[in-house]
Design a protein around this motif. Structure first.
Motif, PDB file in Angstrom:
ATOM      1  N   LYS A  59      40.286  31.868  44.454  1.00 60.32           N
ATOM      2  CA  LYS A  59      39.986  33.290  44.677  1.00 60.32           C
ATOM      3  C   LYS A  59      39.046  33.473  45.865  1.00 60.32           C
ATOM      4  O   LYS A  59      39.225  34.387  46.677  1.00 60.32           O
ATOM      5  CB  LYS A  59      39.363  33.912  43.421  1.00 60.32           C
ATOM      6  CG  LYS A  59      40.293  33.998  42.241  1.00 60.32           C
ATOM      7  CD  LYS A  59      41.311  35.084  42.443  1.00 60.32           C
ATOM      8  CE  LYS A  59      42.141  35.253  41.174  1.00 60.32           C
ATOM      9  NZ  LYS A  59      43.014  36.388  41.237  1.00 60.32           N
ATOM     10  N   ALA A 116      39.683  35.573  49.315  1.00 60.50           N
ATOM     11  CA  ALA A 116      38.798  36.669  49.713  1.00 60.50           C
ATOM     12  C   ALA A 116      38.213  36.427  51.101  1.00 60.50           C
ATOM     13  O   ALA A 116      38.176  37.338  51.935  1.00 60.50           O
ATOM     14  CB  ALA A 116      37.688  36.848  48.684  1.00 60.50           C
ATOM     15  N   PHE A 138      42.709  41.260  50.640  1.00 62.61           N
ATOM     16  CA  PHE A 138      41.396  41.406  50.010  1.00 62.61           C
ATOM     17  C   PHE A 138      41.549  41.979  48.604  1.00 62.61           C
ATOM     18  O   PHE A 138      40.994  41.454  47.650  1.00 62.61           O
ATOM     19  CB  PHE A 138      40.512  42.306  50.886  1.00 62.61           C
ATOM     20  CG  PHE A 138      39.106  42.462  50.391  1.00 62.61           C
ATOM     21  CD1 PHE A 138      38.255  41.367  50.302  1.00 62.61           C
ATOM     22  CD2 PHE A 138      38.616  43.707  50.033  1.00 62.61           C
ATOM     23  CE1 PHE A 138      36.945  41.511  49.861  1.00 62.61           C
ATOM     24  CE2 PHE A 138      37.316  43.862  49.594  1.00 62.61           C
ATOM     25  CZ  PHE A 138      36.472  42.763  49.515  1.00 62.61           C
ATOM     26  N   HIS A 139      42.329  43.047  48.467  1.00 63.19           N
ATOM     27  CA  HIS A 139      42.555  43.647  47.154  1.00 63.19           C
ATOM     28  C   HIS A 139      43.231  42.672  46.203  1.00 63.19           C
ATOM     29  O   HIS A 139      42.914  42.640  45.014  1.00 63.19           O
ATOM     30  CB  HIS A 139      43.380  44.927  47.267  1.00 63.19           C
ATOM     31  CG  HIS A 139      42.625  46.050  47.902  1.00 63.19           C
ATOM     32  ND1 HIS A 139      43.248  47.145  48.449  1.00 63.19           N
ATOM     33  CD2 HIS A 139      41.307  46.258  48.099  1.00 63.19           C
ATOM     34  CE1 HIS A 139      42.346  47.969  48.935  1.00 63.19           C
ATOM     35  NE2 HIS A 139      41.158  47.451  48.739  1.00 63.19           N
ATOM     36  N   ALA A 162      42.844  39.511  46.108  1.00 67.24           N
ATOM     37  CA  ALA A 162      41.886  38.478  45.689  1.00 67.24           C
ATOM     38  C   ALA A 162      40.921  38.988  44.622  1.00 67.24           C
ATOM     39  O   ALA A 162      40.325  38.196  43.900  1.00 67.24           O
ATOM     40  CB  ALA A 162      41.101  37.983  46.899  1.00 67.24           C
ATOM     41  N   LEU A 163      40.772  40.300  44.515  1.00 58.33           N
ATOM     42  CA  LEU A 163      39.834  40.891  43.553  1.00 58.33           C
ATOM     43  C   LEU A 163      40.532  41.218  42.244  1.00 58.33           C
ATOM     44  O   LEU A 163      41.755  41.295  42.175  1.00 58.33           O
ATOM     45  CB  LEU A 163      39.223  42.170  44.135  1.00 58.33           C
ATOM     46  CG  LEU A 163      38.500  42.040  45.474  1.00 58.33           C
ATOM     47  CD1 LEU A 163      38.023  43.401  45.935  1.00 58.33           C
ATOM     48  CD2 LEU A 163      37.347  41.070  45.380  1.00 58.33           C
ATOM     49  N   PHE A 174      29.529  36.746  45.043  1.00 61.55           N
ATOM     50  CA  PHE A 174      30.781  37.058  44.366  1.00 61.55           C
ATOM     51  C   PHE A 174      30.567  36.861  42.869  1.00 61.55           C
ATOM     52  O   PHE A 174      30.141  35.787  42.441  1.00 61.55           O
ATOM     53  CB  PHE A 174      31.906  36.139  44.864  1.00 61.55           C
ATOM     54  CG  PHE A 174      32.360  36.446  46.258  1.00 61.55           C
ATOM     55  CD1 PHE A 174      33.562  37.109  46.469  1.00 61.55           C
ATOM     56  CD2 PHE A 174      31.593  36.094  47.357  1.00 61.55           C
ATOM     57  CE1 PHE A 174      33.989  37.402  47.753  1.00 61.55           C
ATOM     58  CE2 PHE A 174      32.011  36.378  48.641  1.00 61.55           C
ATOM     59  CZ  PHE A 174      33.215  37.038  48.841  1.00 61.55           C
TER      60      PHE A 174
END
Length: 171
Positions: free
Chosen positions: A81, A85, A97-98, A100-101, A155
């Motif tokens: 992850k 990111a 990016f989205h 990875a979240l 994170f």
């Protein structure tokens, strides 16, 4: 940090970033720019995409030695992850990016991509109840008056109901 305090912190940070962003002078990266020419952040070398692999410019902005991460709190799923990111930061890819979240995060952290960073390492992770906090360190690539070039993003990882680690916040 409790949820209301975290939301207030994010709002204050967002407002501060917006003020600083308005004051930052854009640098040109063209070999011989005209007097009025500037290169917007979206065309800098850190945003160039080259097929499935990363370009040399992207690698230069991710100097983390991923294969040397030996922190007992950081599991392989978290590394995966984090890599995604950081790659999204480096390539300025909002969709990546989205992805990875955690799915319910929304767009609250999108402003982070507006500030280019050279990522240099991972600090020692911290266990906080059911969460693991993983600090990523680096250098800010934009010079903001009164701001240190050193940057540290923490994170926040939590396990979802399937037992997989997910990024639930970034400070």
């Amino acid at each position: 940090m409790n949820k209301p305090a975290r939301i207030i912190s994010i709002l204050i940070l967002s407002a501060s970033v917006g003020v600083f962003a308005g004051c930052v002078k854009q640098e040109t990266t063209s070999p011989s720019p005209s007097a009025n020419e500037t290169v917007p952040p979206a065309t800098s070398e850190s945003t160039v995409k080259e097929g499935p692999g990363q370009s040399a410019a992207q690698h230069s902005l991710d100097e983390i030695k991923w294969n040397e991460v030996k922190d007992p709190l950081i599991e392989d799923g978290m590394i995966t992850k984090l890599k995604a990111a950081i790659a999204a930061f480096v390539s300025n890819d909002l969709d990546q990016f989205h992805a990875a979240l955690a799915p319910d995060i929304g767009t609250g952290h999108d402003y982070l991509l507006e500030h280019p960073v050279k990522f240099t390492g991972i600090a020692e992770a911290i266990k906080e109840k059911d969460r693991v906090l993983v600090p990523i360190v680096g250098k800010r690539l934009t010079k903001e008056e009164g701001s240190s070039p050193d940057v540290r993003y923490t994170f926040y990882f939590e396990k979802n109901k399937d037992g997989s680690w997910q990024i639930v916040s970034i400070d």
